[in-house]
Design a protein around this motif. Structure first.
Motif, PDB file in Angstrom:
ATOM      1  N   ALA A   1     -42.291 -75.455  42.329  1.00 58.48           N
ATOM      2  CA  ALA A   1     -43.776 -75.215  41.785  1.00 58.48           C
ATOM      3  C   ALA A   1     -43.914 -75.058  40.536  1.00 58.48           C
ATOM      4  CB  ALA A   1     -44.364 -74.373  42.673  1.00 58.48           C
ATOM      5  N   LEU A   2     -43.143 -74.089  40.203  1.00 63.91           N
ATOM      6  CA  LEU A   2     -43.110 -73.608  38.719  1.00 63.91           C
ATOM      7  C   LEU A   2     -42.737 -74.732  37.849  1.00 63.91           C
ATOM      8  CD1 LEU A   2     -43.603 -70.798  37.496  1.00 63.91           C
ATOM      9  CD2 LEU A   2     -41.072 -70.545  37.207  1.00 63.91           C
ATOM     10  N   ASP A   3     -41.755 -75.377  38.153  1.00 64.82           N
ATOM     11  CA  ASP A   3     -41.233 -76.790  37.362  1.00 64.82           C
ATOM     12  C   ASP A   3     -42.397 -77.802  37.221  1.00 64.82           C
ATOM     13  OD1 ASP A   3     -38.707 -75.721  37.009  1.00 64.82           O
ATOM     14  OD2 ASP A   3     -37.681 -76.710  38.516  1.00 64.82           O
ATOM     15  N   GLU A   4     -43.144 -77.868  38.239  1.00 62.89           N
ATOM     16  CA  GLU A   4     -44.172 -78.723  38.358  1.00 62.89           C
ATOM     17  C   GLU A   4     -45.531 -78.276  37.339  1.00 62.89           C
ATOM     18  OE1 GLU A   4     -45.875 -82.403  39.363  1.00 62.89           O
ATOM     19  OE2 GLU A   4     -43.946 -81.581  40.206  1.00 62.89           O
ATOM     20  N   TYR A   5     -45.474 -76.957  37.303  1.00 62.66           N
ATOM     21  CA  TYR A   5     -46.383 -76.439  36.401  1.00 62.66           C
ATOM     22  C   TYR A   5     -46.115 -76.794  34.773  1.00 62.66           C
ATOM     23  CZ  TYR A   5     -48.670 -73.085  33.041  1.00 62.66           C
ATOM     24  OH  TYR A   5     -49.199 -72.651  32.164  1.00 62.66           O
ATOM     25  N   PHE A   6     -45.125 -76.704  34.540  1.00 63.42           N
ATOM     26  CA  PHE A   6     -44.655 -77.098  33.151  1.00 63.42           C
ATOM     27  C   PHE A   6     -44.767 -78.567  32.806  1.00 63.42           C
ATOM     28  CE2 PHE A   6     -41.970 -73.078  33.601  1.00 63.42           C
ATOM     29  CZ  PHE A   6     -42.662 -72.275  32.494  1.00 63.42           C
ATOM     30  N   THR A   7     -44.415 -79.477  33.961  1.00 64.74           N
ATOM     31  CA  THR A   7     -44.607 -80.854  33.818  1.00 64.74           C
ATOM     32  C   THR A   7     -46.153 -81.166  33.624  1.00 64.74           C
ATOM     33  OG1 THR A   7     -42.644 -81.249  35.267  1.00 64.74           O
ATOM     34  CG2 THR A   7     -44.396 -83.021  34.842  1.00 64.74           C
ATOM     35  N   PHE A   8     -46.818 -80.479  34.488  1.00 62.90           N
ATOM     36  CA  PHE A   8     -48.186 -80.598  34.605  1.00 62.90           C
ATOM     37  C   PHE A   8     -48.880 -80.304  32.966  1.00 62.90           C
ATOM     38  CE2 PHE A   8     -52.766 -79.154  34.819  1.00 62.90           C
ATOM     39  CZ  PHE A   8     -53.278 -80.427  35.212  1.00 62.90           C
ATOM     40  N   VAL A   9     -48.801 -79.344  32.306  1.00 65.74           N
ATOM     41  CA  VAL A   9     -49.292 -78.496  31.124  1.00 65.74           C
ATOM     42  C   VAL A   9     -48.669 -79.304  30.058  1.00 65.74           C
ATOM     43  CG1 VAL A   9     -49.966 -76.622  32.190  1.00 65.74           C
ATOM     44  CG2 VAL A   9     -47.774 -76.624  30.892  1.00 65.74           C
ATOM     45  N   ASP A  10     -47.326 -79.820  30.195  1.00 64.50           N
ATOM     46  CA  ASP A  10     -46.818 -80.661  28.971  1.00 64.50           C
ATOM     47  C   ASP A  10     -47.542 -81.936  28.954  1.00 64.50           C
ATOM     48  OD1 ASP A  10     -44.809 -80.885  26.980  1.00 64.50           O
ATOM     49  OD2 ASP A  10     -44.140 -82.569  28.351  1.00 64.50           O
ATOM     50  N   GLU A  11     -47.961 -82.358  30.017  1.00 62.43           N
ATOM     51  CA  GLU A  11     -48.519 -83.869  29.875  1.00 62.43           C
ATOM     52  C   GLU A  11     -50.146 -83.599  29.597  1.00 62.43           C
ATOM     53  OE1 GLU A  11     -48.888 -88.125  32.221  1.00 62.43           O
ATOM     54  OE2 GLU A  11     -47.396 -86.664  32.799  1.00 62.43           O
ATOM     55  N   PHE A  12     -50.620 -82.476  30.161  1.00 59.40           N
ATOM     56  CA  PHE A  12     -52.122 -82.346  30.011  1.00 59.40           C
ATOM     57  C   PHE A  12     -52.458 -80.976  29.710  1.00 59.40           C
ATOM     58  CE2 PHE A  12     -51.786 -85.703  33.392  1.00 59.40           C
ATOM     59  CZ  PHE A  12     -52.190 -86.763  32.731  1.00 59.40           C
ATOM     60  N   PRO A  13     -52.120 -80.661  28.270  1.00 60.34           N
ATOM     61  CA  PRO A  13     -52.343 -79.227  27.882  1.00 60.34           C
ATOM     62  C   PRO A  13     -54.007 -78.689  27.849  1.00 60.34           C
ATOM     63  CG  PRO A  13     -51.930 -80.780  25.988  1.00 60.34           C
ATOM     64  CD  PRO A  13     -51.804 -81.503  27.311  1.00 60.34           C
ATOM     65  N   GLU A  14     -54.821 -79.974  27.811  1.00 61.65           N
ATOM     66  CA  GLU A  14     -56.115 -79.521  27.645  1.00 61.65           C
ATOM     67  C   GLU A  14     -56.849 -80.013  29.107  1.00 61.65           C
ATOM     68  OE1 GLU A  14     -57.071 -77.862  24.905  1.00 61.65           O
ATOM     69  OE2 GLU A  14     -55.344 -78.094  24.158  1.00 61.65           O
ATOM     70  N   SER A  15     -56.114 -79.973  29.961  1.00 58.20           N
ATOM     71  CA  SER A  15     -56.787 -80.264  31.284  1.00 58.20           C
ATOM     72  C   SER A  15     -57.714 -79.470  31.689  1.00 58.20           C
ATOM     73  CB  SER A  15     -55.714 -80.390  32.363  1.00 58.20           C
ATOM     74  OG  SER A  15     -56.369 -80.813  33.722  1.00 58.20           O
ATOM     75  N   GLU A  16     -58.802 -80.066  32.574  1.00 52.50           N
ATOM     76  CA  GLU A  16     -60.020 -79.225  33.119  1.00 52.50           C
ATOM     77  C   GLU A  16     -59.386 -78.401  34.115  1.00 52.50           C
ATOM     78  OE1 GLU A  16     -62.591 -81.328  35.703  1.00 52.50           O
ATOM     79  OE2 GLU A  16     -61.597 -83.353  35.037  1.00 52.50           O
TER      80      GLU A  16
END
Length: 268
Positions: A229-244
């Motif tokens: 889950a932690l790895d998935e978090y980093f993947t997500f914020v790396d691709e969408f740093p300004e995500s809603e």
């Protein structure tokens, strides 16, 4: 009185038309029958044209005109919104007459018939996949066609429908609290459709599903799943740093890090 006369004239015209059509149906002059079938087709009387052509496809099978008969038979069914039969006859034409002047359009129409028969996202999407495959084959066979742009647009629309189907399946798993199945469904959607317009939402759902799966796991599986889950978090914020969804994602990070006994402060 005037309305009665007009109504009577209309009945006479309809009766005459039916009588003429019945004579055509019974005729053994196949050239005449074919000519009339095309006239009915041009007048958009598709039921009558298809009825005449249904006999003629057998009469002209094996002749130089067979592909043309198949083509107008398919188009007549298409005109009646019978996309299943239309697609069948377009496929028959392409299979039997790959060099026909009607082959290119027919190949496109195979995909288009599947597209028009494609159901709503909540239903089984096999027909949508068939439409995508048919359009892709069309583009491979006719890369210079002026229909390429339209075919690409329809493929994107169909793929988004498949992705949305995956989204609905994952949501169902969420509602049932089957987070393992939700993770699998979302992972497949992201793998199969990496360029979808739903990517940001799907990736956040993937993160949330992994987090919920981890915190509800038995102890011997919890640490590894929290790490995932932690790895998935980093993947997500790396691709969408300004995500809603960033605030919610950060909460998952903080809670996951705490459960893993991280000593460092979250650098958010």
């Amino acid at each position: 009185m005037k309305n009665f006369i007009l109504f009577a004239l209309l009945l006479i015209m309809v009766g005459t038309s039916c009588s003429d059509y019945n004579k055509i149906v019974k005729s053994t002059d196949y050239e005449f029958k074919y000519k009339k079938a095309l006239e009915y087709y041009e007048d958009e009387e598709f039921v009558r044209s298809s009825q005449l052509l249904s006999e003629l496809v057998n009469i002209y099978r094996g002749t130089s005109r067979a592909d043309e008969v198949y083509y107008y038979y398919a188009k007549s069914h298409f005109g009646m919104n019978d996309y299943l039969m239309a697609g069948h006859w377009f496929r028959t034409l392409v299979k039997d007459f790959p060099k026909s002047k009607y082959a290119e359009e027919s190949q496109y129409m195979i995909g288009y018939c599947f597209y028009l028969d494609s159901p709503k996202p909540r239903l089984d999407q096999q027909v949508s996949q068939k439409a995508i495959d048919a359009f892709q084959l069309y583009m491979n066979l006719y890369p210079g066609s002026d229909r390429i742009e339209e075919a690409n647009r329809l493929i994107i629309e169909l793929r988004d429908k498949l992705v949305f189907k995956s989204f609905l399946s994952a949501k169902l798993y969420y509602d049932l609290e089957d987070y393992k199945a939700a993770v699998i469904a979302l992972n497949n959607a992201l793998k199969d459709f990496p360029d979808t317009k739903y990517r940001e939402e799907l990736m956040f759902m993937h993160l949330r599903a992994k987090y919920l799966l981890a915190i509800r796991s038995i102890e011997e599986k919890k640490e590894q799943r929290l790490t995932d889950a932690l790895d998935e978090y980093f993947t997500f914020v790396d691709e969408f740093p300004e995500s809603e969804y960033r605030k919610d994602a950060d909460k998952f990070y903080q809670q996951t890090a705490k459960l893993l006994n991280y000593n460092e402060e979250a650098n958010l």
